[in-house]
Scaffold this motif. Structure first.
Motif, PDB file in Angstrom:
ATOM      1  N   ILE A 222      38.619 -44.680  14.952  1.00  0.00           N
ATOM      2  CA  ILE A 222      38.608 -44.706  16.418  1.00  0.00           C
ATOM      3  C   ILE A 222      37.261 -44.163  16.878  1.00  0.00           C
ATOM      4  CG2 ILE A 222      39.670 -43.788  18.514  1.00  0.00           C
ATOM      5  CD1 ILE A 222      42.288 -43.530  16.853  1.00  0.00           C
ATOM      6  N   TYR A 223      36.571 -44.936  17.714  1.00  0.00           N
ATOM      7  CA  TYR A 223      35.260 -44.507  18.203  1.00  0.00           C
ATOM      8  C   TYR A 223      35.421 -43.747  19.515  1.00  0.00           C
ATOM      9  CZ  TYR A 223      30.380 -44.503  19.595  1.00  0.00           C
ATOM     10  OH  TYR A 223      29.130 -44.102  19.964  1.00  0.00           O
ATOM     11  N   CYS A 224      34.910 -42.509  19.539  1.00  0.00           N
ATOM     12  CA  CYS A 224      34.961 -41.696  20.753  1.00  0.00           C
ATOM     13  C   CYS A 224      33.636 -41.881  21.497  1.00  0.00           C
ATOM     14  CB  CYS A 224      35.179 -40.222  20.388  1.00  0.00           C
ATOM     15  SG  CYS A 224      36.615 -39.940  19.328  1.00  0.00           S
ATOM     16  N   GLU A 225      33.687 -42.661  22.552  1.00  0.00           N
ATOM     17  CA  GLU A 225      32.477 -43.047  23.281  1.00  0.00           C
ATOM     18  C   GLU A 225      31.732 -41.847  23.848  1.00  0.00           C
ATOM     19  OE1 GLU A 225      29.958 -45.978  23.942  1.00  0.00           O
ATOM     20  OE2 GLU A 225      32.015 -46.644  23.589  1.00  0.00           O
ATOM     21  N   ASP A 226      32.496 -40.891  24.415  1.00  0.00           N
ATOM     22  CA  ASP A 226      31.845 -39.764  25.086  1.00  0.00           C
ATOM     23  C   ASP A 226      31.089 -38.870  24.105  1.00  0.00           C
ATOM     24  OD1 ASP A 226      34.235 -39.116  23.923  1.00  0.00           O
ATOM     25  OD2 ASP A 226      34.753 -37.559  25.386  1.00  0.00           O
ATOM     26  N   LYS A 227      31.636 -38.700  22.904  1.00  0.00           N
ATOM     27  CA  LYS A 227      30.997 -37.820  21.913  1.00  0.00           C
ATOM     28  C   LYS A 227      30.192 -38.592  20.870  1.00  0.00           C
ATOM     29  CE  LYS A 227      34.696 -34.404  22.349  1.00  0.00           C
ATOM     30  NZ  LYS A 227      35.751 -33.663  21.648  1.00  0.00           N
ATOM     31  N   GLN A 228      30.276 -39.906  20.925  1.00  0.00           N
ATOM     32  CA  GLN A 228      29.610 -40.766  19.943  1.00  0.00           C
ATOM     33  C   GLN A 228      29.956 -40.347  18.515  1.00  0.00           C
ATOM     34  OE1 GLN A 228      25.415 -41.259  20.668  1.00  0.00           O
ATOM     35  NE2 GLN A 228      25.789 -42.607  22.392  1.00  0.00           N
ATOM     36  N   THR A 229      31.253 -40.150  18.299  1.00  0.00           N
ATOM     37  CA  THR A 229      31.751 -39.808  16.963  1.00  0.00           C
ATOM     38  C   THR A 229      32.919 -40.725  16.615  1.00  0.00           C
ATOM     39  OG1 THR A 229      33.344 -38.207  17.810  1.00  0.00           O
ATOM     40  CG2 THR A 229      31.150 -37.372  17.234  1.00  0.00           C
ATOM     41  N   PHE A 230      33.216 -40.786  15.334  1.00  0.00           N
ATOM     42  CA  PHE A 230      34.377 -41.547  14.872  1.00  0.00           C
ATOM     43  C   PHE A 230      35.491 -40.578  14.486  1.00  0.00           C
ATOM     44  CE2 PHE A 230      33.683 -46.055  14.560  1.00  0.00           C
ATOM     45  CZ  PHE A 230      32.304 -46.187  14.704  1.00  0.00           C
ATOM     46  N   LEU A 231      36.671 -40.820  15.008  1.00  0.00           N
ATOM     47  CA  LEU A 231      37.886 -40.123  14.578  1.00  0.00           C
ATOM     48  C   LEU A 231      38.552 -41.028  13.557  1.00  0.00           C
ATOM     49  CD1 LEU A 231      39.775 -37.680  15.124  1.00  0.00           C
ATOM     50  CD2 LEU A 231      40.951 -39.138  16.777  1.00  0.00           C
ATOM     51  N   GLN A 232      38.708 -40.573  12.321  1.00  0.00           N
ATOM     52  CA  GLN A 232      39.239 -41.453  11.283  1.00  0.00           C
ATOM     53  C   GLN A 232      40.039 -40.652  10.262  1.00  0.00           C
ATOM     54  OE1 GLN A 232      35.446 -43.058   9.950  1.00  0.00           O
ATOM     55  NE2 GLN A 232      35.485 -41.748   8.127  1.00  0.00           N
ATOM     56  N   ASP A 233      40.948 -41.356   9.603  1.00  0.00           N
ATOM     57  CA  ASP A 233      41.778 -40.717   8.586  1.00  0.00           C
ATOM     58  C   ASP A 233      42.412 -41.804   7.734  1.00  0.00           C
ATOM     59  OD1 ASP A 233      42.920 -38.729   7.115  1.00  0.00           O
ATOM     60  OD2 ASP A 233      44.235 -37.973   8.687  1.00  0.00           O
ATOM     61  N   CYS A 234      43.071 -41.406   6.646  1.00  0.00           N
ATOM     62  CA  CYS A 234      43.711 -42.373   5.756  1.00  0.00           C
ATOM     63  C   CYS A 234      44.879 -41.709   5.041  1.00  0.00           C
ATOM     64  CB  CYS A 234      42.708 -42.919   4.737  1.00  0.00           C
ATOM     65  SG  CYS A 234      41.976 -41.647   3.690  1.00  0.00           S
ATOM     66  N   GLU A 235      45.724 -42.529   4.436  1.00  0.00           N
ATOM     67  CA  GLU A 235      46.914 -42.044   3.732  1.00  0.00           C
ATOM     68  C   GLU A 235      47.157 -42.909   2.501  1.00  0.00           C
ATOM     69  OE1 GLU A 235      49.946 -40.413   2.149  1.00  0.00           O
ATOM     70  OE2 GLU A 235      49.136 -39.463   3.947  1.00  0.00           O
ATOM     71  N   ASP A 236      47.342 -42.265   1.332  1.00  0.00           N
ATOM     72  CA  ASP A 236      47.591 -42.996   0.081  1.00  0.00           C
ATOM     73  C   ASP A 236      49.037 -43.462  -0.047  1.00  0.00           C
ATOM     74  OD1 ASP A 236      44.978 -42.488  -0.657  1.00  0.00           O
ATOM     75  OD2 ASP A 236      45.487 -40.741  -1.883  1.00  0.00           O
ATOM     76  N   ASP A 237      49.983 -42.695   0.500  1.00  0.00           N
ATOM     77  CA  ASP A 237      51.418 -42.954   0.358  1.00  0.00           C
ATOM     78  C   ASP A 237      51.809 -43.166  -1.111  1.00  0.00           C
ATOM     79  OD1 ASP A 237      54.038 -43.198   1.228  1.00  0.00           O
ATOM     80  OD2 ASP A 237      53.903 -45.361   1.503  1.00  0.00           O
ATOM     81  N   GLY A 238      51.310 -42.286  -1.971  1.00  0.00           N
ATOM     82  CA  GLY A 238      51.704 -42.334  -3.379  1.00  0.00           C
ATOM     83  C   GLY A 238      50.799 -43.160  -4.272  1.00  0.00           C
TER      84      GLY A 238
END
Length: 318
Positions: A222-238
């Motif tokens: 997810i791109y945060c326009e105001d801070k010019q940063t990416f919010l990101q994450d992931c999950e292996d689910d096993g």
């Protein structure tokens, strides 16, 4: 059909003779021509509490370049236990490619049964009906959602207030890929906040096929326009390291404001590293199909010197 390689055939025969000598009556020849065998494994020979049947078929290429094809037979084996045990057998194969591994598999299963016996004070639980081994690859199998099925293995809850604030994004489903009875399918949704990520996962898990998948790997950016940063994450689910690889693919493709979930239904045949290839191919195909790889000009600007990436902490949203 090609005949068996003489070298492989000799190694298989030697291994079969050794297994019969070690395990005696527990080792059963079901079809000698097709090289299909069955062994009953328990935690304690004198007073067994937990028993599991392992059926194996030795393909022509085993042990040089292919693993045994196997099936686990145990009425008490629930979905997560089956996943964990299958992962353990797959790891043994990967660590011993080219070697005879039936003995290692049997003793690994026995160790699992012994550990379970030590932990369990009550009798066997009834197996959950996941039916992952019976999944059929049908183009329309994903379309019908079943609200009566509850959300599986989610590490968060969504309140009614949250669902009212944010709208559930549309969810698209990719074309399944099937290899050696395992099926992979990607699902994609546009997201602009972590709440929508949760909503999409909850909606997907309402579908009984997705809820019964062996793994549901996901990643989002997810791109945060105001801070010019990416919010990101992931999950292996096993599926160890699969989420990180999926997120890395999304970073390479420079996608934004999107999440991808890849469901895998395990079919009982080890795929080795090919499983990661299928997971990423599913994800790439749907991202290309939905035009997320055609990044706008502002996206490349955001990926310049000042690009920052912020990892979303799980459970941070109440």
């Amino acid at each position: 059909m090609a005949g068996r390689d003489p070298g492989s055939n000799q190694r298989q025969n030697e291994e079969i003779e050794a297994m019969a000598a070690i395990y005696g009556e527990e080792w059963c020849v079901m079809d000698n021509c097709a090289k299909i065998f069955y062994i009953k494994i328990n935690d304690n020979k004198d007073d067994p509490k937990w028993t599991l049947g392992l059926q194996v078929m030795l393909p022509n290429e085993y042990p040089e370049t292919a693993p045994p094809i196997y099936e686990l037979k145990a009425p008490w084996l629930n979905g997560q236990e089956r996943v964990d045990l299958s992962n353990s057998l797959e790891e043994i194969y990967i660590q011993n490619i080219g070697e005879s591994i039936l003995y290692l598999w049997v003793e690994k299963i026995r160790d699992v049964l012994i550990q379970k016996s030590h932990k369990a004070e009550t009798g066997p639980e009834v197996k959950k009906k996941t039916e992952e081994e019976d999944v059929e690859c049908e183009d329309d199998f994903i379309l019908a959602c079943q609200p009566e099925y509850s959300v599986k293995a989610l590490d968060f809850e969504i309140s009614e207030n949250e669902t009212e604030i944010e709208e559930l994004p549309p969810i698209d489903h990719g074309i399944p890929i099937t290899d050696r009875r395992s099926t992979f399918q990607a699902h994609l949704a546009p997201v602009v906040c972590p709440k929508q990520v949760k909503m999409v996962l909850a909606k997907l898990y309402e579908n009984k096929k997705i809820a019964s998948a062996t793994h549901n790997i996901y990643a989002y950016r997810i791109y945060c326009e105001d801070k010019q940063t990416f919010l990101q994450d992931c999950e292996d689910d096993g599926e160890t390291a699969a989420g990180g690889r999926l997120l890395h693919l999304m970073e390479i493709l420079n996608v934004r404001n999107v999440m991808v979930v890849v469901s895998r239904w395990y079919g009982g045949i080890l795929l080795g590293p090919d499983r990661f290839k299928h997971i990423n191919n599913c994800a790439r195909n749907i991202l290309v199909e939905k035009n997320y790889t055609n990044s706008p000009e502002k996206s490349s600007k955001a990926l310049g010197k000042n690009k920052k990436v912020r990892k979303e902490k799980k459970r941070s949203e109440p």
